[in-house]
Structure formats: structure tokens, C-alpha cells
Scaffold this motif. Sequence first.
Motif, PDB file in Angstrom:
ATOM      1  N   THR A   1       0.850  -1.177   0.000  1.00 11.34           N
ATOM      2  CA  THR A   1       0.000   0.000   0.000  1.00 11.34           C
ATOM      3  C   THR A   1       0.890   1.232   0.000  1.00 11.34           C
ATOM      4  O   THR A   1       1.813   1.327   0.814  1.00 11.34           O
ATOM      5  CB  THR A   1      -0.899   0.010   1.252  1.00 11.34           C
ATOM      6  OG1 THR A   1      -1.626  -1.225   1.299  1.00 11.34           O
ATOM      7  CG2 THR A   1      -1.863   1.166   1.232  1.00 11.34           C
ATOM      8  N   VAL A   2       0.642   2.146  -0.938  1.00 11.44           N
ATOM      9  CA  VAL A   2       1.448   3.358  -1.059  1.00 11.44           C
ATOM     10  C   VAL A   2       0.540   4.582  -1.075  1.00 11.44           C
ATOM     11  O   VAL A   2      -0.639   4.474  -1.424  1.00 11.44           O
ATOM     12  CB  VAL A   2       2.337   3.331  -2.325  1.00 11.44           C
ATOM     13  CG1 VAL A   2       3.354   2.201  -2.261  1.00 11.44           C
ATOM     14  CG2 VAL A   2       1.497   3.209  -3.583  1.00 11.44           C
ATOM     15  N   PRO A   3       1.064   5.754  -0.719  1.00 12.75           N
ATOM     16  CA  PRO A   3       0.252   6.975  -0.759  1.00 12.75           C
ATOM     17  C   PRO A   3      -0.248   7.276  -2.172  1.00 12.75           C
ATOM     18  O   PRO A   3       0.401   6.896  -3.156  1.00 12.75           O
ATOM     19  CB  PRO A   3       1.217   8.070  -0.287  1.00 12.75           C
ATOM     20  CG  PRO A   3       2.271   7.343   0.477  1.00 12.75           C
ATOM     21  CD  PRO A   3       2.395   6.000  -0.182  1.00 12.75           C
ATOM     22  N   LYS A   4      -1.379   7.969  -2.262  1.00  8.11           N
ATOM     23  CA  LYS A   4      -1.951   8.352  -3.559  1.00  8.11           C
ATOM     24  C   LYS A   4      -0.892   9.018  -4.427  1.00  8.11           C
ATOM     25  O   LYS A   4      -0.119   9.838  -3.954  1.00  8.11           O
ATOM     26  CB  LYS A   4      -3.109   9.336  -3.370  1.00  8.11           C
ATOM     27  CG  LYS A   4      -4.388   8.699  -2.927  1.00  8.11           C
ATOM     28  CD  LYS A   4      -5.139   8.198  -4.129  1.00  8.11           C
ATOM     29  CE  LYS A   4      -6.513   7.729  -3.690  1.00  8.11           C
ATOM     30  NZ  LYS A   4      -7.098   6.816  -4.608  1.00  8.11           N
ATOM     31  N   GLY A   5      -0.871   8.639  -5.694  1.00 13.87           N
ATOM     32  CA  GLY A   5       0.059   9.230  -6.646  1.00 13.87           C
ATOM     33  C   GLY A   5       1.366   8.464  -6.779  1.00 13.87           C
ATOM     34  O   GLY A   5       2.034   8.545  -7.809  1.00 13.87           O
ATOM     35  N   GLU A   6       1.749   7.711  -5.752  1.00  7.91           N
ATOM     36  CA  GLU A   6       3.012   6.977  -5.798  1.00  7.91           C
ATOM     37  C   GLU A   6       2.942   5.783  -6.754  1.00  7.91           C
ATOM     38  O   GLU A   6       3.927   5.429  -7.368  1.00  7.91           O
ATOM     39  CB  GLU A   6       3.426   6.509  -4.404  1.00  7.91           C
ATOM     40  CG  GLU A   6       3.803   7.642  -3.480  1.00  7.91           C
ATOM     41  CD  GLU A   6       4.959   8.469  -4.011  1.00  7.91           C
ATOM     42  OE1 GLU A   6       6.017   7.912  -4.346  1.00  7.91           O
ATOM     43  OE2 GLU A   6       4.792   9.703  -4.097  1.00  7.91           O
TER      44      GLU A   6
ATOM     45  N   ILE B   1       5.760   4.769  -9.500  1.00  4.68           N
ATOM     46  CA  ILE B   1       6.414   3.459  -9.510  1.00  4.68           C
ATOM     47  C   ILE B   1       6.209   2.792 -10.868  1.00  4.68           C
ATOM     48  O   ILE B   1       7.149   2.243 -11.457  1.00  4.68           O
ATOM     49  CB  ILE B   1       5.872   2.571  -8.369  1.00  4.68           C
ATOM     50  CG1 ILE B   1       6.284   3.164  -7.013  1.00  4.68           C
ATOM     51  CG2 ILE B   1       6.355   1.131  -8.507  1.00  4.68           C
ATOM     52  CD1 ILE B   1       5.566   2.570  -5.819  1.00  4.68           C
ATOM     53  N   LYS B   2       4.982   2.865 -11.368  1.00  6.62           N
ATOM     54  CA  LYS B   2       4.667   2.264 -12.669  1.00  6.62           C
ATOM     55  C   LYS B   2       5.476   2.921 -13.793  1.00  6.62           C
ATOM     56  O   LYS B   2       6.014   2.238 -14.664  1.00  6.62           O
ATOM     57  CB  LYS B   2       3.176   2.386 -12.948  1.00  6.62           C
ATOM     58  CG  LYS B   2       2.723   1.640 -14.171  1.00  6.62           C
ATOM     59  CD  LYS B   2       1.223   1.677 -14.324  1.00  6.62           C
ATOM     60  CE  LYS B   2       0.824   0.863 -15.562  1.00  6.62           C
ATOM     61  NZ  LYS B   2      -0.611   0.898 -15.796  1.00  6.62           N
ATOM     62  N   ALA B   3       5.615   4.246 -13.753  1.00  7.31           N
ATOM     63  CA  ALA B   3       6.389   4.965 -14.762  1.00  7.31           C
ATOM     64  C   ALA B   3       7.863   4.556 -14.717  1.00  7.31           C
ATOM     65  O   ALA B   3       8.505   4.378 -15.759  1.00  7.31           O
ATOM     66  CB  ALA B   3       6.246   6.475 -14.563  1.00  7.31           C
TER      67      ALA B   3
ATOM     68  N   SER C   1       7.954  -5.116 -15.556  1.00  6.85           N
ATOM     69  CA  SER C   1       6.699  -4.997 -14.803  1.00  6.85           C
ATOM     70  C   SER C   1       6.959  -4.332 -13.454  1.00  6.85           C
ATOM     71  O   SER C   1       8.097  -4.292 -12.964  1.00  6.85           O
ATOM     72  CB  SER C   1       6.091  -6.383 -14.566  1.00  6.85           C
ATOM     73  OG  SER C   1       6.886  -7.109 -13.643  1.00  6.85           O
ATOM     74  N   VAL C   2       5.902  -3.800 -12.863  1.00  7.77           N
ATOM     75  CA  VAL C   2       5.999  -3.202 -11.527  1.00  7.77           C
ATOM     76  C   VAL C   2       6.481  -4.258 -10.534  1.00  7.77           C
ATOM     77  O   VAL C   2       7.336  -3.994  -9.691  1.00  7.77           O
ATOM     78  CB  VAL C   2       4.649  -2.590 -11.088  1.00  7.77           C
ATOM     79  CG1 VAL C   2       4.679  -2.196  -9.623  1.00  7.77           C
ATOM     80  CG2 VAL C   2       4.302  -1.386 -11.956  1.00  7.77           C
TER      81      VAL C   2
END
Length: 139
Positions: A21-26, A30-32, A40-41
Amino acid sequence: MSRTAYKNQHIREHYDRINLTVPKGEKARIKAAAESMQISVNEYLYMLVCDDLSEEKSKLAQKKEGFTEEHRRMLDKWQVAEKYRDMIESMHVEEITGMNKHYTIILKEGYINDVTGSRSIHVNKMQELRSVIRKSHKK
């Protein structure tokens, strides 16, 4: 057994699952980062964890515990006074050629070096290192 059921059974038998679980937007960041490396992530995060655990002990745990015995020996050899050691986050020495070495010290967040105006110290001589670190202080 369907192909999906077979895959799910194989995953249950051969893999462990970790929910992150990560903060919104993270997640997008990470995906980018993973996409920029064309992986892959999951592979990206696994590579980060494996890199951190590549030595006997987690690098993050070592940072939290302070200096390793090797780091203390380096600071003693470089003759860095005890009063300056609390501001040091990490250090590195690189042999360039023969007797030529490059010394790097990264200061902890909240400290600054007046010579460079940043948190980093890069010098080629131990004497320079001692001189520059004396010009480092809390912001």
C-alpha cells in the motif's frame, strides 16, 4: 482443470504474495519507473528488494543503525572529528588510479556544506575532506 485454475494453483504453490500500500500518486510514479526500464511493476519492486538484501544485512537497516564498523574505521583513518560524524549519512572512497582517490560524503537531510552549497562533499585529498567538513552545519 481450466488454464486459469491451473495458473492460480501454480502461483499458490510456487510464490508468496505481498500486498503493498502506497500513498496516492506513488503508484503512478512506480509504474512509470518500471515502464521506463521496460519491466513490470512486480519485477521492478522485486529487483529493489533483492538489491537491498544483496549483502548480509539490509542497506536500509544499516542506515538506521548508523555506521558500520568499516565506516567507523574509514572516518578514523580520514581523521574526521567525532563532533562532525552525526551529520554524515553515507561515505564512499573510490580509487581512481594508483595513489589517487576520490572521497565522497553525503550529509544527512537538514545539513549543508558551505563550500558546495549542497549535502555532498567531493574531494580528492583527506586534508581537503577535513577542511570542507568543518564548513558543514545545520541549515
